[in-house]
Design an enzyme around this catalytic site. Structure first.
Site, PDB file in Angstrom:
ATOM      1  N   LYS A 102     -16.968  24.554   5.827  1.00 30.39           N
ATOM      2  CA  LYS A 102     -17.647  25.823   5.554  1.00 30.39           C
ATOM      3  C   LYS A 102     -18.652  26.043   6.666  1.00 30.39           C
ATOM      4  O   LYS A 102     -19.117  25.090   7.291  1.00 30.39           O
ATOM      5  CB  LYS A 102     -18.385  25.748   4.206  1.00 30.39           C
ATOM      6  N   ASP A 142     -16.242  34.935   3.937  1.00 29.39           N
ATOM      7  CA  ASP A 142     -16.929  34.555   2.694  1.00 29.39           C
ATOM      8  C   ASP A 142     -18.008  35.623   2.485  1.00 29.39           C
ATOM      9  O   ASP A 142     -17.908  36.721   3.049  1.00 29.39           O
ATOM     10  CB  ASP A 142     -17.514  33.135   2.820  1.00 29.39           C
TER      11      ASP A 142
HETATM   12  P1  NAD Z   1     -18.957  39.560  -0.733  1.00 33.70           P
HETATM   13  O1  NAD Z   1     -20.031  39.485   0.264  1.00 33.70           O
HETATM   14  O2  NAD Z   1     -17.778  40.431  -0.481  1.00 33.70           O
HETATM   15  O3  NAD Z   1     -19.556  39.975  -2.161  1.00 33.70           O
HETATM   16  C1  NAD Z   1     -20.620  39.326  -2.766  1.00 33.70           C
HETATM   17  C2  NAD Z   1     -21.178  40.282  -3.815  1.00 33.70           C
HETATM   18  O4  NAD Z   1     -22.149  39.623  -4.614  1.00 33.70           O
HETATM   19  C3  NAD Z   1     -21.876  41.499  -3.202  1.00 33.70           C
HETATM   20  O5  NAD Z   1     -21.527  42.660  -3.935  1.00 33.70           O
HETATM   21  C4  NAD Z   1     -23.354  41.186  -3.408  1.00 33.70           C
HETATM   22  O6  NAD Z   1     -24.166  42.341  -3.481  1.00 33.70           O
HETATM   23  C5  NAD Z   1     -23.280  40.472  -4.737  1.00 33.70           C
HETATM   24  N1  NAD Z   1     -24.457  39.671  -5.076  1.00 33.70           N
HETATM   25  C6  NAD Z   1     -25.186  38.846  -4.280  1.00 33.70           C
HETATM   26  N2  NAD Z   1     -26.217  38.331  -4.987  1.00 33.70           N
HETATM   27  C7  NAD Z   1     -26.113  38.829  -6.237  1.00 33.70           C
HETATM   28  C8  NAD Z   1     -26.872  38.665  -7.419  1.00 33.70           C
HETATM   29  N3  NAD Z   1     -27.945  37.868  -7.464  1.00 33.70           N
HETATM   30  N4  NAD Z   1     -26.497  39.356  -8.534  1.00 33.70           N
HETATM   31  C9  NAD Z   1     -25.406  40.158  -8.513  1.00 33.70           C
HETATM   32  N5  NAD Z   1     -24.646  40.334  -7.422  1.00 33.70           N
HETATM   33  C10 NAD Z   1     -25.004  39.684  -6.300  1.00 33.70           C
HETATM   34  O7  NAD Z   1     -18.489  38.053  -0.978  1.00 33.70           O
HETATM   35  P2  NAD Z   1     -17.130  37.498  -1.600  1.00 33.70           P
HETATM   36  O8  NAD Z   1     -16.263  37.125  -0.474  1.00 33.70           O
HETATM   37  O9  NAD Z   1     -16.653  38.409  -2.664  1.00 33.70           O
HETATM   38  O10 NAD Z   1     -17.654  36.155  -2.258  1.00 33.70           O
HETATM   39  C11 NAD Z   1     -18.197  36.110  -3.567  1.00 33.70           C
HETATM   40  C12 NAD Z   1     -18.047  34.697  -4.109  1.00 33.70           C
HETATM   41  O11 NAD Z   1     -16.661  34.357  -4.090  1.00 33.70           O
HETATM   42  C13 NAD Z   1     -18.742  33.611  -3.279  1.00 33.70           C
HETATM   43  O12 NAD Z   1     -19.172  32.586  -4.129  1.00 33.70           O
HETATM   44  C14 NAD Z   1     -17.644  33.108  -2.382  1.00 33.70           C
HETATM   45  O13 NAD Z   1     -17.891  31.819  -1.879  1.00 33.70           O
HETATM   46  C15 NAD Z   1     -16.482  33.146  -3.349  1.00 33.70           C
HETATM   47  N6  NAD Z   1     -15.169  33.140  -2.723  1.00 33.70           N
HETATM   48  C16 NAD Z   1     -14.795  34.105  -1.854  1.00 33.70           C
HETATM   49  C17 NAD Z   1     -13.544  34.020  -1.262  1.00 33.70           C
HETATM   50  C18 NAD Z   1     -13.045  35.074  -0.314  1.00 33.70           C
HETATM   51  O14 NAD Z   1     -11.869  34.980   0.099  1.00 33.70           O
HETATM   52  N7  NAD Z   1     -13.807  36.068   0.056  1.00 33.70           N
HETATM   53  C19 NAD Z   1     -12.674  32.959  -1.579  1.00 33.70           C
HETATM   54  C20 NAD Z   1     -13.084  32.007  -2.496  1.00 33.70           C
HETATM   55  C21 NAD Z   1     -14.337  32.105  -3.063  1.00 33.70           C
END
Ligand code: NAD
Length: 418
Positions: A102, A142
């Site tokens: 990561k 991410d």
């Molecule tokens: P992203 O940046 O697209 O979205 C994150 C969202 O969370 C945003 O809308 C942000 O405003 C919101 N957020 C942040 N803090 C917050 C809070 N305190 N309360 C409510 N909302 C809040 O990111 P993503 O890629 O969707 O990732 C989200 C989660 O999924 C992370 O934990 C990431 O590690 C995990 N994840 C993502 C992927 C991927 O392919 N993108 C894969 C596996 C896991």
């Protein structure tokens, strides 16, 4: 407790149950490499600013390091170490020929123009240098990064290599745009995997999606796609939030309309399709499914008592604190643990990497079919491990059991050089 200590404690119970050999536990307890870089970037106002970035390569016994890049003000070495270890276990659990890593840059992407984000990304990629590569360590999007970020990373990396190797280098990152070697289905992959995992759970529990209700914390890539896919199955989105606020509508929120609104306004307050509620209230909404899709440690001892759902689908990494986890087990609320639930992202990243290596483009139907097969196999393996060790509602330990057994097998076969 640090996030990395929390991550270690999650797999320790599984390690005891399978009597993981101490030398393997010792290796897995620390990342192989922790890379820190400080790099200067020219800002739009003509000033230079120094940024701090990380890449942690946890383990590569099963294949090249693989894992996302996060842009967020709270990125630090402890968080990146935890996220890297979860990636290693996730790839082992889903039986991908990949290891875990990561990375991230400590900064708020919302405070930068597109030009600044491009220069930050290019300098970060340059600073990582040969620490990444299509046969060595393959980043992906991410929190705070997206397909555009990945294309800048790829372009920077391939421009630092010989002209003869350019196209072979496209697989240095995944989650790219389609025009730059991305895969169909990668944008929705994390959410699609979450929905496939929920389908497996629903099948076991006689649960119908049509008319079911759900709540999503974090309306970014994982959260908004999960909402759209669940609504397509007839479920109703009762509430959603992002970092700026939360909204609720007992009649249901249209996820496409909310997404369009957030594209223009960022803050959900003001969206006419729902009413604004305090963030904390999100956890108190009675629903069938809760999807944490934001950051780590969001479900904690302070709000776990309020949660009134049948199943929690952990689209985010590490959304549940250890104390809250214990309460959920006692209350017999089903949890589809993160390393299983959100594995769709890395699975389709793997498909993209394979397509890049073979100069192929797969149809969406093929991507989804293969993703469903791997998600279902992982779900079944977790269920089987849970039964074998009588783990009841402790699906998290069951998931680590499967991952650790695969890693142990590989270590036993190979031993340690020299
Ligand atoms: P992203 O940046 O697209 O979205 C994150 C969202 O969370 C945003 O809308 C942000 O405003 C919101 N957020 C942040 N803090 C917050 C809070 N305190 N309360 C409510 N909302 C809040 O990111 P993503 O890629 O969707 O990732 C989200 C989660 O999924 C992370 O934990 C990431 O590690 C995990 N994840 C993502 C992927 C991927 O392919 N993108 C894969 C596996 C896991």
């Amino acid at each position: 407790m640090s996030l990395y200590e929390t991550a270690k404690n999650q797999w320790r119970r599984a390690a005891e149950l399978i009597e993981l050999e101490p030398w393997i536990a010792m290796i897995l307890s620390e990342p192989k490499n922790e890379i820190r870089v400080n790099f200067p970037v020219l800002m739009d106002d003509g000033q230079y600013r120094l940024f701090k970035g990380y890449r942690v390569q946890h383990n590569n016994i099963l294949g090249p390091y693989k894992g996302g890049i996060r842009y967020h003000p709270q990125v630090d070495i402890d968080e990146v170490k935890a996220l890297a270890s979860w990636m290693a276990f996730k790839c082992a659990l889903t039986d991908l020929p990949l290891g875990g890593a990561k990375g991230g840059v400590e900064m708020n992407p919302k405070e930068h123009s597109q030009n600044e984000l491009m220069r930050i990304t290019r300098r970060f990629t340059h600073a990582l240098g040969e620490n990444i590569g299509p046969d060595y360590d393959i980043p992906a999007p991410d929190v705070g990064t997206n397909a555009q970020t990945m294309v800048w990373m790829m372009d920077t990396h391939i421009n630092s290599t010989s002209a003869h190797d350019r196209f072979a280098m496209r697989g240095v990152v995944t989650g790219k745009t389609l025009s730059s070697g991305g895969s169909l289905g990668r944008d929705k992959a994390t959410a699609q995997g979450t929905v496939y995992a929920l389908e497996s759970w629903a099948e076991r529990n006689g649960f119908e999606f049509d008319g079911a209700t759900f709540v999503v914390q974090g309306f970014g890539n994982a959260g908004s796609w999960t909402a759209r896919l669940l609504c397509r199955k007839g479920a109703k989105l009762l509430a959603a939030s992002n970092s700026r606020g939360a909204v609720y509508n007992e009649k249901g929120i249209d996820p496409d309309e909310l997404l369009a609104y957030l594209g223009a306004h960022k803050d959900p307050a003001g969206f006419t399709g729902a009413e604004s509620i305090p963030d904390k209230q999100l956890w108190q909404i009675k629903a069938d499914i809760l999807v944490p899709a934001a950051l780590e440690s969001q479900i904690d001892i302070n709000n776990v008592g309020d949660i009134d759902v049948k199943v929690i689908a952990e689209a985010a990494n590490g959304p549940t604190s250890p104390a809250a986890d214990e309460v959920l087990r006692e209350r017999e609320i089903a949890v589809i643990p993160d390393i299983l639930c959100n594995a769709g992202g890395v699975i389709v990243s793997y498909f993209e990497w394979v397509q890049n290596r073979k100069y192929e483009r797969w149809e969406l139907e093929e991507v989804d079919r293969k993703l469903r097969r791997l998600m279902t196999a992982a779900y079944d393996a977790v269920e089987e491990a849970g039964k074998r060790f009588s783990l009841g509602h402790d699906t998290r330990t069951a998931a680590y059991l499967v991952a650790l057994e695969r890693m142990q097998r590989a270590y036993r076969d190979r031993g340690i050089f020299p």
